[in-house]
Scaffold this active site. Structure first.
Site, PDB file in Angstrom:
ATOM      1  CE  LYS A 267      -3.315   2.558   2.934  1.00 49.31           C
ATOM      2  NZ  LYS A 267      -4.206   2.507   4.123  1.00 49.31           N
ATOM      3  CG  ASP A 272      -5.560   7.828   4.702  1.00 50.07           C
ATOM      4  OD1 ASP A 272      -6.450   8.505   4.140  1.00 50.07           O
ATOM      5  OD2 ASP A 272      -5.789   6.770   5.326  1.00 50.07           O
ATOM      6  CE  LYS A 279      -6.652   8.446   8.165  1.00 52.61           C
ATOM      7  NZ  LYS A 279      -7.307   7.315   8.816  1.00 52.61           N
ATOM      8  CG  ASP A 290      -1.990   5.092   4.929  1.00 54.28           C
ATOM      9  OD1 ASP A 290      -1.846   4.016   5.537  1.00 54.28           O
ATOM     10  OD2 ASP A 290      -3.067   5.452   4.426  1.00 54.28           O
ATOM     11  CG  ASP A 349      -9.974   7.340   6.648  1.00 55.46           C
ATOM     12  OD1 ASP A 349      -8.887   7.298   6.028  1.00 55.46           O
ATOM     13  OD2 ASP A 349     -10.070   7.476   7.886  1.00 55.46           O
ATOM     14  CD  GLU A 351      -6.758   5.204   2.413  1.00 56.86           C
ATOM     15  OE1 GLU A 351      -7.739   5.289   3.166  1.00 56.86           O
ATOM     16  OE2 GLU A 351      -5.612   4.929   2.836  1.00 56.86           O
ATOM     17  NE  ARG A 353     -10.924  -1.252   3.409  1.00 58.40           N
ATOM     18  CZ  ARG A 353     -11.510  -1.517   4.576  1.00 58.40           C
ATOM     19  NH1 ARG A 353     -12.689  -2.112   4.606  1.00 58.40           N
ATOM     20  NH2 ARG A 353     -10.915  -1.198   5.713  1.00 58.40           N
TER      21      ARG A 353
HETATM   22  N1  BES Z   1      -4.400   4.333   6.885  1.00 58.58           N
HETATM   23  C1  BES Z   1      -5.547   4.021   7.650  1.00 58.58           C
HETATM   24  C2  BES Z   1      -5.292   2.931   8.705  1.00 58.58           C
HETATM   25  C3  BES Z   1      -4.377   3.294   9.831  1.00 58.58           C
HETATM   26  C4  BES Z   1      -4.905   3.769  11.023  1.00 58.58           C
HETATM   27  C5  BES Z   1      -3.027   3.083   9.743  1.00 58.58           C
HETATM   28  C6  BES Z   1      -4.075   4.057  12.062  1.00 58.58           C
HETATM   29  C7  BES Z   1      -2.184   3.388  10.796  1.00 58.58           C
HETATM   30  C8  BES Z   1      -2.720   3.861  11.958  1.00 58.58           C
HETATM   31  C9  BES Z   1      -6.664   3.502   6.751  1.00 58.58           C
HETATM   32  O1  BES Z   1      -6.696   4.004   5.462  1.00 58.58           O
HETATM   33  C10 BES Z   1      -7.953   3.849   7.389  1.00 58.58           C
HETATM   34  O2  BES Z   1      -8.211   5.003   7.544  1.00 58.58           O
HETATM   35  N2  BES Z   1      -8.733   2.838   7.764  1.00 58.58           N
HETATM   36  C11 BES Z   1      -9.978   3.019   8.397  1.00 58.58           C
HETATM   37  C12 BES Z   1     -10.951   2.032   7.794  1.00 58.58           C
HETATM   38  C13 BES Z   1     -12.375   2.269   8.180  1.00 58.58           C
HETATM   39  C14 BES Z   1     -12.884   3.573   7.600  1.00 58.58           C
HETATM   40  C15 BES Z   1     -13.215   1.107   7.674  1.00 58.58           C
HETATM   41  C16 BES Z   1      -9.807   2.769   9.899  1.00 58.58           C
HETATM   42  O3  BES Z   1      -9.022   1.900  10.269  1.00 58.58           O
HETATM   43  O4  BES Z   1     -10.428   3.466  10.665  1.00 58.58           O
HETATM   44 ZN    ZN Z   2      -4.814   4.609   4.706  1.00 56.76          ZN
HETATM   45 ZN    ZN Z   3      -7.738   5.856   5.262  1.00 52.90          ZN
END
Ligand code: BES
Ligand code: ZN
Ligand code: ZN
Length: 503
Positions: A267, A272, A279, A290, A349, A351, A353
């Protein structure tokens, strides 16, 4: 700080290094202290007075006057038990030595390659792991610091002393370790670069240059090409940003015919923000990290080329910046991926996947690999479940998962398996598309439902997903890392896996 490594055959008492260091195991304390007495005859008495018994992470510094003042440094290992966890104690002890030497502002250190049994490791393995740990401990992210302390030491010469003859296996271990240690540090450097410097095109240009130097085949696709190829995930995630998304592919060809092929997919979100599903400010602070998955698959394949890896390796880096704007993807948009499947985007968010979906289907279709491993800072849920010391591993292929877990234990990038079973699969269904990009809330299990989504893009290829949201940066207590910066996880795992991969 730059670290140079030498392996020396001989008696450490003759070393001219400013600091001489011995790792002392609690479980064979007396034996270790006997060898320390050769450096400083009174050291056992001093250790007793100061209560040094070889506990993990503890140190004892004793200045001795020879031609000049030298510091004798003892570092506790803890209990040397069986198994790979003891090798991790050895790595951390080496990390503690380098940290202490930095504080002492010494430019040279001699470290005894311990003759005690640590786990099941051979002396060549201990040397290899010790050198990697020393190199990792020497790294710090100081690229943007202009007000340096004038007394800081910029170069450290490390000599590993052994009384064993310098047989080929030790020399080879040193050469291997230098390649691996360098790869991890380069991955850390990329991950630490700020997002106003490192954007998708920056990574692509960097990858092109490093691929050229290492004889890797390099391919890059820009926005227009990806649009034509039907990569609605990468294009969609990148469309809110002024920085164009990129897809980079690197290939290492095995030195023999008919070798298996392993594909790595990482990834590469260079920042992000969450997109329109923005966020909160606090959660955004670390989001330059990220792209950790992309950095790790990039540096792993570079190291594998240098190590003349016996199998074919492919690294795929989907790169995009996830930003909110008038052109950004909206919650409610339905996008189509490279393999023809569609997804309803309910949360911009989620994103990672979406870009991985295109990259995974591209790897599967173009290369028909024997195994595919993706690496991603994918979910906060994984970080919440496992914390900082284990990456999440999700897979339905037990033999591949076992190889990945072993590679993790051996290399120092441990993983912990989370469930991926049919029960969770309904969570990602959508009413209006093949899939939804977020799980239905009452299924919870955010790390698992993300993996369920990815699984739709790997077909029958044996596949392991590694979620490194908790392990990529800001890891406490591991002496060879530098909290809160990047760890480089799981570069070591990927290298170990590919070098030992069996179909
Ligand atoms: N990049 C984030 C995941 C992340 C969170 C990495 C904290 C490192 C530390 C990812 O893109 C994300 O925002 N995921 C969301 C998914 C949700 C919206 C289903 C999450 O984990 O909240
Ligand atoms: Zn992310
Ligand atoms: Zn994200």
């Amino acid at each position: 700080m730059s670290v140079s490594i030498d392996v020396v055959h001989g008696n450490m008492a003759t070393s001219k290094a400013q600091c001489t260091a011995i790792v002392v195991a609690q479980s064979c304390f007396e034996e270790c202290m006997k060898r320390a007495e050769a450096l400083c005859p009174d050291i056992s008495t001093i250790a007793q007075q100061r209560g040094f018994i070889g506990k993990a992470g503890s140190t004892l510094i004793v200045p001795v006057v020879k031609e000049t003042v030298q510091n004798v440094l003892l570092v506790g290992l803890g209990e040397a038990r069986k198994g790979e966890r003891s090798v991790e104690l050895w790595r951390r002890a080496i990390g503690t030595i380098i940290r202490t030497v930095k504080q002492l502002k010494a430019g040279t250190v001699a470290i005894e390659l311990t003759p005690i049994q640590v786990g099941q490791a051979t002396s060549a393995q201990l040397l290899e792991q010790g050198i990697i740990a020393a190199m990792l401990a020497g790294y710090e992210f100081d690229t943007f610091i202009t007000t340096h302390d004038a007394t800081i030491v910029h170069a450290l010469a490390v000599e590993f002393y052994t009384t064993e003859r310098l047989i080929d296996t030790l020399q080879q271990a040193r050469d291997r370790a230098e390649i691996i240690g360098h790869a991890v540090n380069e991955a850390r450097q990329l991950k630490n670069l700020p997002p106003n410097v490192l954007n998708p095109k920056y990574v692509a240009a960097y990858a092109k240059e490093i691929a050229h130097k290492n004889n890797l085949k390099f391919t890059v696709f820009g926005r227009e090409e990806m649009l034509k190829m039907g990569m609605g995930g990468i294009v969609g995630v990148g469309q809110g940003s002024v920085n164009e998304p990129q897809l980079v592919i690197l290939e290492h060809a095995a030195p023999v015919d008919n070798a298996p092929t392993v594909a790595f997919v990482g990834k590469g979100i260079t920042f992000d923000s969450g997109g329109l599903s923005l966020k909160p400010a606090k959660s955004m602070e670390d989001m330059k990290h990220d792209m950790s998955g992309a950095a790790t698959v990039l540096q792993a394949i570079v190291a594998l080329a240098q190590l003349k890896c016996p199998i074919n390796v492919i690294s795929v880096l989907p790169l995009a910046e996830n930003m909110p704007s008038g052109t950004a993807m909206r919650p409610g948009d339905i996008i189509k991926f490279y393999n023809g499947k569609t997804a309803e985007v309910l949360n911009t968010d989620a994103e990672g996947r979406l870009i991985l979906a295109d990259a995974l289907s591209y790897a599967v279709k173009q290369y028909a690999p024997d195994a595919i491993i993706d690496v991603a800072t994918l979910t906060g849920a994984c970080a919440a479940a496992l914390g900082s010391f284990f990456s999440g591993m999700l897979s339905e292929h037990d033999t591949l998962a076992a190889q990945v877990a072993l590679a993790g234990e051996k290399s120092g990038d441990p993983v912990w398996r989370l469930p991926l079973t049919d029960d969770y699969k309904v969570a990602m269904k959508s009413h209006v598309a093949d899939l939804c990009n977020i799980g239905k809330a009452h299924y919870a299990a955010g790390a698992t439902t993300a993996a369920v989504f990815l699984q739709h893009f790997v077909g029958d290829t044996p596949w392991v997903h590694l979620d490194i949201a908790g392990t990529a940066y800001d890891v406490p207590d591991i002496s060879y890392y530098d909290r809160p910066t990047s760890t480089g996880t799981p570069t070591r795992l990927l290298i170990q896996l590919a070098m030992n991969y069996k179909v």
